[in-house]
Design a protein around this motif. Structure first.
Motif, mmCIF file in Angstrom:
data_model
loop_
_atom_site.group_PDB
_atom_site.id
_atom_site.type_symbol
_atom_site.label_atom_id
_atom_site.label_comp_id
_atom_site.label_asym_id
_atom_site.label_seq_id
_atom_site.Cartn_x
_atom_site.Cartn_y
_atom_site.Cartn_z
ATOM 1 N N TYR A 45 14.680 -17.961 -10.109
ATOM 2 C CA TYR A 45 13.300 -18.054 -10.606
ATOM 3 C C TYR A 45 13.194 -17.245 -11.882
ATOM 4 O O TYR A 45 13.772 -16.162 -11.995
ATOM 5 N N SER A 46 12.437 -17.761 -12.838
ATOM 6 C CA SER A 46 12.229 -17.077 -14.111
ATOM 7 C C SER A 46 10.789 -17.289 -14.552
ATOM 8 O O SER A 46 10.258 -18.401 -14.427
ATOM 9 N N THR A 47 10.163 -16.236 -15.046
ATOM 10 C CA THR A 47 8.774 -16.325 -15.495
ATOM 11 C C THR A 47 8.497 -15.215 -16.505
ATOM 12 O O THR A 47 9.330 -14.345 -16.735
ATOM 13 N N SER A 48 7.293 -15.228 -17.074
ATOM 14 C CA SER A 48 6.891 -14.165 -17.993
ATOM 15 C C SER A 48 6.428 -12.953 -17.186
ATOM 16 O O SER A 48 6.070 -13.063 -16.010
ATOM 17 N N PHE A 49 6.419 -11.794 -17.812
ATOM 18 C CA PHE A 49 5.993 -10.576 -17.136
ATOM 19 C C PHE A 49 4.524 -10.656 -16.744
ATOM 20 O O PHE A 49 4.141 -10.227 -15.656
ATOM 21 N N ALA A 50 3.698 -11.244 -17.590
ATOM 22 C CA ALA A 50 2.269 -11.376 -17.270
ATOM 23 C C ALA A 50 2.061 -12.241 -16.034
ATOM 24 O O ALA A 50 1.252 -11.913 -15.161
ATOM 25 N N GLN A 51 2.805 -13.343 -15.933
ATOM 26 C CA GLN A 51 2.688 -14.217 -14.759
ATOM 27 C C GLN A 51 3.226 -13.523 -13.508
ATOM 28 O O GLN A 51 2.657 -13.655 -12.430
ATOM 29 N N ALA A 52 4.309 -12.770 -13.641
ATOM 30 C CA ALA A 52 4.869 -12.044 -12.492
ATOM 31 C C ALA A 52 3.893 -10.974 -12.011
ATOM 32 O O ALA A 52 3.724 -10.774 -10.807
ATOM 33 N N ARG A 53 3.237 -10.298 -12.934
ATOM 34 C CA ARG A 53 2.252 -9.272 -12.574
ATOM 35 C C ARG A 53 1.074 -9.915 -11.835
ATOM 36 O O ARG A 53 0.594 -9.392 -10.837
#
Length: 127
Positions: A108-116
């Motif tokens: 899985y890979s995502t942006s830090f904002a989406q992970a937060r």
């Protein structure tokens, strides 16, 4: 005579209260400490966290979370295709530690904002 003394004392207390109250209300608010930062600002630009999970049925899973700049990725050596969200409810124990690198493949890979945002939703749901 005692009545006169108590009336004068009461008036003195009332006058002292009235005189000092506006000064206390006019006091400026205390300044905020200049060292305050948001929690996300304290997270390093690059970090790898290892999570070891033991499910109720005895299965062990190791997951690596890597933050590199604004990207967050999840790695695992285990095949996670047979797991679903209900397996999280069967969590017996878990532990976290900071490690130097990841193992396995990226699942899985995502942006830090989406992970937060996702982490905040999970915390609110389970607390």
């Amino acid at each position: 005579m005692k009545t006169l003394v108590s009336i004068v004392a009461s008036l003195a207390i009332l006058v002292a209260t009235l005189v000092s109250a506006p000064a206390a209300q006019a006091a400026p608010a205390p300044a905020q400490p200049s060292g305050q930062q948001s929690l996300s600002a304290l997270i390093p630009a690059s970090i790898v966290v290892e999570q070891t999970v033991t499910l109720d049925d005895g299965r062990n899973i190791t997951v690596y979370y890597q933050k590199n700049g604004d990207r967050c990725e999840v790695y695992s050596e285990s095949d996670l295709s047979g797991y679903n969200i209900n397996d999280l409810a069967a969590l017996q124990s878990t532990s976290f530690r900071i490690v130097s690198g990841v193992r396995g493949k990226c699942v899985y890979s995502t942006s830090f904002a989406q992970a937060r945002k996702l982490f905040k939703q999970l915390v609110n749901q389970y607390l």
